[in-house]
Design an enzyme around this catalytic site. Structure first.
Site, short mmCIF file in Angstrom:
data_model
loop_
_atom_site.label_atom_id
_atom_site.label_comp_id
_atom_site.label_asym_id
_atom_site.label_seq_id
_atom_site.Cartn_x
_atom_site.Cartn_y
_atom_site.Cartn_z
N ASP A 167 0.89 -1.16 -0.03
CA ASP A 167 -0.10 0.15 0.04
C ASP A 167 0.88 1.10 -0.02
OD1 ASP A 167 -2.47 1.32 0.25
OD2 ASP A 167 -2.20 1.70 2.34
N GLU A 172 3.63 -7.99 7.61
CA GLU A 172 2.30 -8.39 7.48
C GLU A 172 2.28 -9.42 6.40
OE1 GLU A 172 -0.72 -5.49 6.50
OE2 GLU A 172 -0.85 -5.00 8.60
N TYR A 230 -6.26 -3.19 13.23
CA TYR A 230 -7.47 -1.89 12.72
C TYR A 230 -8.73 -2.30 13.38
CZ TYR A 230 -3.64 -0.33 9.99
OH TYR A 230 -2.43 0.30 9.71
N GLU A 288 1.05 -0.78 14.07
CA GLU A 288 0.27 -0.33 13.15
C GLU A 288 -1.19 -0.12 13.96
OE1 GLU A 288 -0.45 -0.96 9.02
OE2 GLU A 288 1.91 -1.37 8.83
C1 BDP Z 1 -1.62 -2.27 6.59
C2 BDP Z 1 -0.03 -2.30 5.96
C3 BDP Z 1 0.30 -0.89 5.71
C4 BDP Z 1 -1.14 -0.23 4.90
C5 BDP Z 1 -2.00 -0.14 6.15
C6 BDP Z 1 -3.42 0.42 5.85
O1 BDP Z 1 1.03 -2.56 6.55
O2 BDP Z 1 1.21 -0.73 4.72
O3 BDP Z 1 -0.81 1.23 4.48
O4 BDP Z 1 -2.33 -1.58 6.52
O5 BDP Z 1 -4.26 -0.02 5.27
O6 BDP Z 1 -1.82 -3.55 6.12
O7 BDP Z 1 -3.51 1.79 5.89
#
Ligand code: BDP
Length: 598
Positions: free
Chosen positions: A166, A417, A473, A511
């Site tokens: 991404d 990931e 997330y 993240e």
């Molecule tokens: C994760 C990835 C990252 C993406 C992020 C996203 O590690 O590179 O930019 O999610 O979805 O899967 O914002």
């Protein structure tokens, strides 16, 4: 050990490093005819291209911005008479691979777009004369190279990069280029590691040279006073009342290494040195035996116009923003950054999780959605794996060789990931970790960032890691918006299952975040609004604060950044806490307040 030196170029009494940054000639090679038409002798038609810069965003047309294939650079440089000294070129990186020619002669090939390309050009150059360097580069992605992706062909035959990751596939000569001259007998590498002894410290060092003469090591303090000296390629510098390199309170000594023949200095290399130890004990991350809670970001090298190029102005602003917000750490997601990032972190006392470009190890970027809901996304069963593994191990070796002496680097991340739920994935990463372990003289913790499919019951790879890094997330990809109360319950459920494993290692969130438009406000909040990002963070923090093995929070992302176009992204990923031009969104104030006292 690498057969070339990745030491950052310096000017000393024995060495010179001249920047070749500026305008270079540049040409796309759509038909791949450059070699057969002898472009290595000089480009027949070209435009001017800044170095360092990604080529994409300086153009105003689609075809150039999205170009995928071979492209060439050329630059003339004057070389003074430097006797029989060794002459080298050092590119901070060329993305993703390149062949270097000097005066028409092929010098070297380098695979991987985020680590230095260093070549010995002594036999190809003319002294007291103008010389020509030509670089044939290529930015195609495949499943055998890092990062992973593929090339898509349009009906016209035009190629497009199809990243499995991404971020935009920025390419070019994105970091500084140096013309280096140094003695034939020279220091090619050195290692350091530290032992704290009460108020004193021992700096154990080892210097690698290609000759027989003696090595001499001197440590100087900030004022330039010698505080310790030692003779021999391997030895110990004992420092009384050592000033330690502390998080956000760095002290840097200067290490001066010399090869001497009696009174004559044959080679001399100088570098900043920070004395600190890193250790993981139980669920704590210890720097100088003191626990540190990580606060900060996953970042990208990304900015308007220059793309992924290193720029001191942007880097300075980023460090100022990170200091303002009370951060102490960042991850070089998803590739090793330019050397200068680490030099600045050494100065500013930031910790770095240094990451290899092992990203996209699922069959497509979209698979993370499938994986997040339990889908199996095969990757390590294909016939590209042996080649991929070879490249992965080589880049880990190059990264550790380049970054091992930076006090800021406290850990190496060997993936982001990937698919981790199969035996094949386990075997693949076992080979990567086994190859990495002996390479770091400081034995820093090794880790990798796990996607949601890497659940406690399914993941086969986490036992390889010294501490856990989770990308999660809950409240964005999972149970976002009106369902956010479920997100928190689901998040707690997962964390309870990790807690039940009783791994007794630190967990760091590498993240978590929400796409947020800096123009959108809404009460009550909705997804994409600034208010939603604030609430999402508060809910995540309440989960983090419930588990004492959670020892860090690096949000995704420091700033908005460019990605490939598509229905998931509005001119890029908007999960920044800062906008792409480094202004705060409202969540920046939420983080600043939390991190002030954390
Ligand atoms: C994760 C990835 C990252 C993406 C992020 C996203 O590690 O590179 O930019 O999610 O979805 O899967 O914002």
């Amino acid at each position: 050990m690498l057969d070339y030196s990745v030491l950052f170029p310096v000017n000393t009494t024995a060495r010179s490093a001249v920047s070749l940054d500026g305008m270079w000639k540049f040409s796309f090679d759509k038909e791949g005819k450059g070699c057969s038409e002898n472009w290595m002798n000089g480009l027949p038609a070209s435009v001017q291209m800044p170095v360092p810069a990604s080529f994409s965003d300086v153009f105003t047309d689609h075809e150039s911005r999205d170009y995928c294939g071979d492209f060439w650079y050329e630059k003339e440089f004057f070389l003074h008479d430097c006797g029989d000294r060794r002459v080298e070129l050092r590119f901070g990186s060329v993305t993703h691979r390149c062949t270097v020619f000097v005066n028409g002669k092929e010098i070297c090939f380098h695979e991987g777009g985020f680590l230095p390309v260093v070549c010995d050009i002594t036999d190809a150059v003319k002294k007291n004369a103008v010389n020509k360097v030509v670089v044939k580069a290529n930015n195609e992605l495949s499943e055998a190279t890092l990062p992973c992706g593929s090339v898509k062909e349009l009906m016209s035959g035009r190629k497009l990069a199809a990243p499995y990751f991404d971020f935009f596939n920025y390419s070019g000569i994105q970091r500084s280029v140096y013309l280096v001259t140094k003695p034939q007998e020279n220091i090619s590498d050195y290692d350091t590691c530290f032992e704290l002894k009460g108020a004193d410290a021992d700096v154990h060092y080892q210097v690698y040279t290609n000759g027989v003469h003696d090595v001499h090591a001197v440590l100087k303090d900030r004022e330039g006073n010698t505080v310790a000296e030692s003779a021999g390629a391997k030895g110990t510098l004992h420092v009384e009342n050592a000033h330690l390199w502390k998080v956000r309170n760095a002290y840097l000594y200067t290490l001066v290494l010399e090869i001497r023949d009696g009174e004559t200095v044959i080679d001399r290399y100088e570098s900043p040195l920070g004395i600190r130890t890193i250790r993981i004990e139980g669920t704590k991350i210890l720097v100088n035996d003191e626990p540190v809670y990580l606060k900060g970001f996953g970042k990208h090298e990304d900015f308007e116009v220059i793309g992924r190029a290193f720029n001191y102005g942007v880097a300075k602003r980023d460090y100022e923003c990170m200091k303002w917000i009370n951060a102490n750490c960042f991850r070089t997601s998803h590739y090793p950054y330019a050397d200068e990032w680490y030099q600045l972190a050494d100065e500013e006392g930031f910790l770095i999780i240094d990451e290899i470009p092992a990203v996209g190890m699922m069959r497509s970027t979209r698979n993370f959605v499938k994986a997040g809901t339990g889908g199996f996304t095969h990757f390590f069963e294909t016939d590209t794996v042996p080649e991929l593994l070879k490249n992965h191990k080589l880049q880990v070796e190059e990264m550790i060789a380049r970054d091992k002496n930076h006090p800021s680097v406290f850990s190496f991340s060997l993936f982001n990931e990937p698919e981790t739920t199969s035996k094949e994935a386990h075997d693949y990463f076992k080979a990567v970790f086994d190859a990495a372990r002996p390479l770091d003289p400081q034995k820093r913790p090794l880790t990798g960032a796990f996607e949601k499919n890497s659940q406690p019951e399914l993941c086969q790879v986490y036992p390889l890691c010294d501490f856990m890094c989770l990308n999660r997330y809950y409240g964005w990809y999972i149970s976002g918006g009106p369902e956010i109360e479920d997100a928190e319950l689901k998040f707690r459920d997962e964390m309870n299952r990790w807690a039940a494993k009783d791994l007794n290692v630190p967990f760091v969130f590498t993240e978590f975040g929400t796409d947020t438009m800096d123009t959108l406000h809404k009460l009550p909040s909705i997804m994409w609004s600034q208010e939603y990002q604030d609430e999402y963070y508060e809910r995540n923090f309440s989960v983090f604060d419930s588990y004492d093995f959670i020892q860090g929070e690096l949000t995704w992302n420091f700033a908005d950044f460019q990605t490939t176009e598509g229905i998931f992204r509005v001119n890029g990923n908007k999960k920044g806490v800062f906008t792409r031009n480094r202004q705060p969104k409202s969540s920046a104030f939420v983080l600043k307040k939390r991190w002030e006292n954390k």
